[in-house]
Write a protein that holds these residues in place. Structure first.
Motif, PDB file in Angstrom:
ATOM      1  N   UNK A  65      15.271  12.939  -2.216  1.00 15.17           N
ATOM      2  CA  UNK A  65      13.813  12.822  -3.523  1.00 15.17           C
ATOM      3  C   UNK A  65      13.781  11.985  -3.297  1.00 15.17           C
ATOM      4  N   UNK A  66      13.630  10.695  -3.022  1.00 14.19           N
ATOM      5  CA  UNK A  66      12.762   9.586  -3.047  1.00 14.19           C
ATOM      6  C   UNK A  66      11.817   9.584  -2.198  1.00 14.19           C
ATOM      7  N   UNK A  67      11.336  10.633  -1.300  1.00 14.50           N
ATOM      8  CA  UNK A  67      10.470  10.903  -0.540  1.00 14.50           C
ATOM      9  C   UNK A  67      10.095  11.714  -0.446  1.00 14.50           C
ATOM     10  N   UNK A  68      10.419  12.866  -1.769  1.00 14.63           N
ATOM     11  CA  UNK A  68       9.879  14.000  -2.307  1.00 14.63           C
ATOM     12  C   UNK A  68       8.790  12.943  -4.329  1.00 14.63           C
ATOM     13  N   UNK A  69       9.238  12.299  -4.195  1.00 12.13           N
ATOM     14  CA  UNK A  69       8.050  11.975  -5.685  1.00 12.13           C
ATOM     15  C   UNK A  69       7.374  10.857  -4.444  1.00 12.13           C
ATOM     16  N   UNK A  70       7.755   9.728  -3.821  1.00 12.57           N
ATOM     17  CA  UNK A  70       6.847   9.252  -3.876  1.00 12.57           C
ATOM     18  C   UNK A  70       5.427  10.412  -2.612  1.00 12.57           C
ATOM     19  N   UNK A  71       5.997  11.510  -2.160  1.00 10.32           N
ATOM     20  CA  UNK A  71       5.224  11.777  -1.600  1.00 10.32           C
ATOM     21  C   UNK A  71       3.651  12.845  -2.574  1.00 10.32           C
ATOM     22  N   UNK A  72       4.703  12.539  -4.091  1.00 11.38           N
ATOM     23  CA  UNK A  72       3.939  13.280  -4.672  1.00 11.38           C
ATOM     24  C   UNK A  72       2.925  12.371  -5.426  1.00 11.38           C
ATOM     25  N   UNK A  73       3.337  11.214  -5.374  1.00 15.32           N
ATOM     26  CA  UNK A  73       2.628  10.347  -6.038  1.00 15.32           C
ATOM     27  C   UNK A  73       1.315  10.189  -5.362  1.00 15.32           C
ATOM     28  N   UNK A  74       2.068   9.720  -3.769  1.00 15.96           N
ATOM     29  CA  UNK A  74       0.608   9.196  -2.635  1.00 15.96           C
ATOM     30  C   UNK A  74      -0.027  10.824  -2.865  1.00 15.96           C
ATOM     31  N   UNK A  75       0.316  11.771  -3.013  1.00 14.65           N
ATOM     32  CA  UNK A  75      -0.630  12.569  -2.977  1.00 14.65           C
ATOM     33  C   UNK A  75      -2.067  13.171  -3.668  1.00 14.65           C
ATOM     34  N   UNK A  76      -0.642  12.829  -4.990  1.00 16.67           N
ATOM     35  CA  UNK A  76      -1.600  12.955  -6.289  1.00 16.67           C
ATOM     36  C   UNK A  76      -2.706  11.917  -6.375  1.00 16.67           C
ATOM     37  N   UNK A  77      -2.215  10.957  -6.474  1.00 26.30           N
ATOM     38  CA  UNK A  77      -3.706   9.924  -6.016  1.00 26.30           C
ATOM     39  C   UNK A  77      -4.916  10.312  -4.671  1.00 26.30           C
ATOM     40  N   UNK A  78      -4.494  10.385  -4.287  1.00 22.26           N
ATOM     41  CA  UNK A  78      -5.201  10.339  -2.401  1.00 22.26           C
ATOM     42  C   UNK A  78      -6.179  12.422  -3.502  1.00 22.26           C
ATOM     43  N   UNK A  79      -5.260  13.524  -3.988  1.00 22.92           N
ATOM     44  CA  UNK A  79      -6.772  14.274  -4.508  1.00 22.92           C
ATOM     45  C   UNK A  79      -7.675  13.926  -5.096  1.00 22.92           C
ATOM     46  N   UNK A  80      -7.151  12.586  -5.757  1.00 26.69           N
ATOM     47  CA  UNK A  80      -8.271  12.433  -6.696  1.00 26.69           C
ATOM     48  C   UNK A  80      -8.383  10.985  -6.409  1.00 26.69           C
ATOM     49  N   UNK A  81      -8.790  11.098  -5.193  1.00 23.08           N
ATOM     50  CA  UNK A  81      -9.991   9.376  -3.835  1.00 23.08           C
ATOM     51  C   UNK A  81      -9.186   8.590  -4.615  1.00 23.08           C
ATOM     52  N   UNK A  82      -8.557   8.508  -4.618  1.00 21.97           N
ATOM     53  CA  UNK A  82      -7.586   6.676  -5.011  1.00 21.97           C
ATOM     54  C   UNK A  82      -6.825   7.016  -4.110  1.00 21.97           C
ATOM     55  N   UNK A  83      -6.402   5.931  -3.967  1.00 19.75           N
ATOM     56  CA  UNK A  83      -4.466   4.955  -3.575  1.00 19.75           C
ATOM     57  C   UNK A  83      -4.081   3.963  -4.010  1.00 19.75           C
ATOM     58  N   UNK A  84      -3.095   4.028  -3.328  1.00 21.98           N
ATOM     59  CA  UNK A  84      -2.199   2.928  -3.204  1.00 21.98           C
ATOM     60  C   UNK A  84      -2.306   1.323  -2.619  1.00 21.98           C
ATOM     61  N   UNK A  85      -3.512   1.712  -1.887  1.00 21.92           N
ATOM     62  CA  UNK A  85      -4.237   0.585  -0.480  1.00 21.92           C
ATOM     63  C   UNK A  85      -3.337   0.667   0.138  1.00 21.92           C
ATOM     64  N   UNK A  86      -2.995   0.000   0.981  1.00 22.95           N
ATOM     65  CA  UNK A  86      -2.316  -0.856   2.428  1.00 22.95           C
ATOM     66  C   UNK A  86      -2.525   0.947   3.286  1.00 22.95           C
ATOM     67  N   UNK A  87      -1.536   1.470   3.830  1.00 26.05           N
ATOM     68  CA  UNK A  87      -1.444   1.863   4.519  1.00 26.05           C
ATOM     69  C   UNK A  87      -2.625   3.301   3.965  1.00 26.05           C
ATOM     70  N   UNK A  88      -2.677   4.071   3.046  1.00 25.80           N
ATOM     71  CA  UNK A  88      -2.655   4.987   2.144  1.00 25.80           C
ATOM     72  C   UNK A  88      -4.139   4.936   2.410  1.00 25.80           C
ATOM     73  N   UNK A  89      -5.259   3.008   2.468  1.00 27.35           N
ATOM     74  CA  UNK A  89      -6.698   2.958   2.598  1.00 27.35           C
ATOM     75  C   UNK A  89      -7.077   3.002   3.986  1.00 27.35           C
ATOM     76  N   UNK A  90      -5.831   2.322   5.126  1.00 27.29           N
ATOM     77  CA  UNK A  90      -6.081   2.463   6.184  1.00 27.29           C
ATOM     78  C   UNK A  90      -5.598   4.187   6.621  1.00 27.29           C
ATOM     79  N   UNK A  91      -5.082   5.099   6.255  1.00 24.62           N
ATOM     80  CA  UNK A  91      -5.371   6.434   6.401  1.00 24.62           C
ATOM     81  C   UNK A  91      -6.183   7.191   6.526  1.00 24.62           C
ATOM     82  N   UNK A  92      -7.499   6.668   5.139  1.00 28.00           N
ATOM     83  CA  UNK A  92      -8.518   7.100   4.443  1.00 28.00           C
ATOM     84  C   UNK A  92      -9.543   6.747   5.868  1.00 28.00           C
TER      85      UNK A  92
END
Length: 191
Positions: A107-134
């Motif tokens: 459940x934790x992975x599901x919620x985190x993945x949806x949250x991160x994916x939603x932000x990435x879909x709209x070309x934003x992120x939490x920074x950190x590793x998501x930024x590195x991954x971009x």
């Protein structure tokens, strides 16, 4: 209209990420990967605020983004600040749920993945590793969810030495779910 959608993606994504971390991972000392996972390790062992650690650990990536990928800097700064604030604000959730460890990791992975994916879909992120991954995703033309999974896996492997086998195994499951959900959500077209 796009600004409103991006703003809503940041708010909803940060809320889901914070709920997933505090409600389902922290009670069992499980890790997400990347900078969030590193911040969680600091939280578990030194009781540092997770959100504040995420901001501090993200500074080098934001400095790089400022000089080399300024659009990523602007698109990620709001997500970093709001998600970090939400993570610390919702920290009391860690004592509110009594879900067993296996469903908690999923459940934790599901919620985190949806949250991160939603932000990435709209070309934003939490920074950190998501930024590195971009950055990596752009340079190598790879799916961003796969890049996040690889980077997160590295942190969880390091976490094995710190947290032990049980946390490692369930955290590995968590990052697989995060990577899958991020890939599914982030690669859909914006509405």
């Amino acid at each position: 209209m796009l600004i409103l959608k991006k703003g809503m993606a940041i708010i909803v994504g940060s809320s889901l990420l914070s709920l997933g971390l505090n409600g389902f991972l922290v009670p069992y000392q499980l890790l997400d990967g990347g900078i969030i996972g590193t911040a969680l390790i600091l939280h578990y062992y030194f009781n540092f605020q997770t959100g504040l650690c995420i901001i501090l650990l993200s500074i080098p990536l934001f400095i790089y983004a400022w000089f080399h990928e300024r659009i990523y800097f602007y698109n990620s700064l709001h997500g970093l600040l709001l998600s970090s604030l939400m993570i610390d604000w919702l920290a009391p959730l860690e004592t509110q749920f009594t879900v067993p460890i296996l469903p908690s990791s999923i459940i934790g992975g599901f919620l985190i993945g949806i949250g991160i994916g939603l932000m990435l879909r709209y070309e934003t992120s939490t920074g950190g590793t998501d930024l590195l991954a971009q950055f990596i995703s752009k340079w190598l033309s790879l799916n961003i969810g796969i890049v996040i999974l690889i980077v997160d896996g590295f942190v969880v492997v390091v976490g094995y030495n710190v947290l032990g086998l049980q946390s490692f195994l369930y955290s590995s499951l968590t990052i697989c779910v995060v990577g899958l959900m991020t890939s599914l959500i982030a690669t859909k077209r914006s509405i």
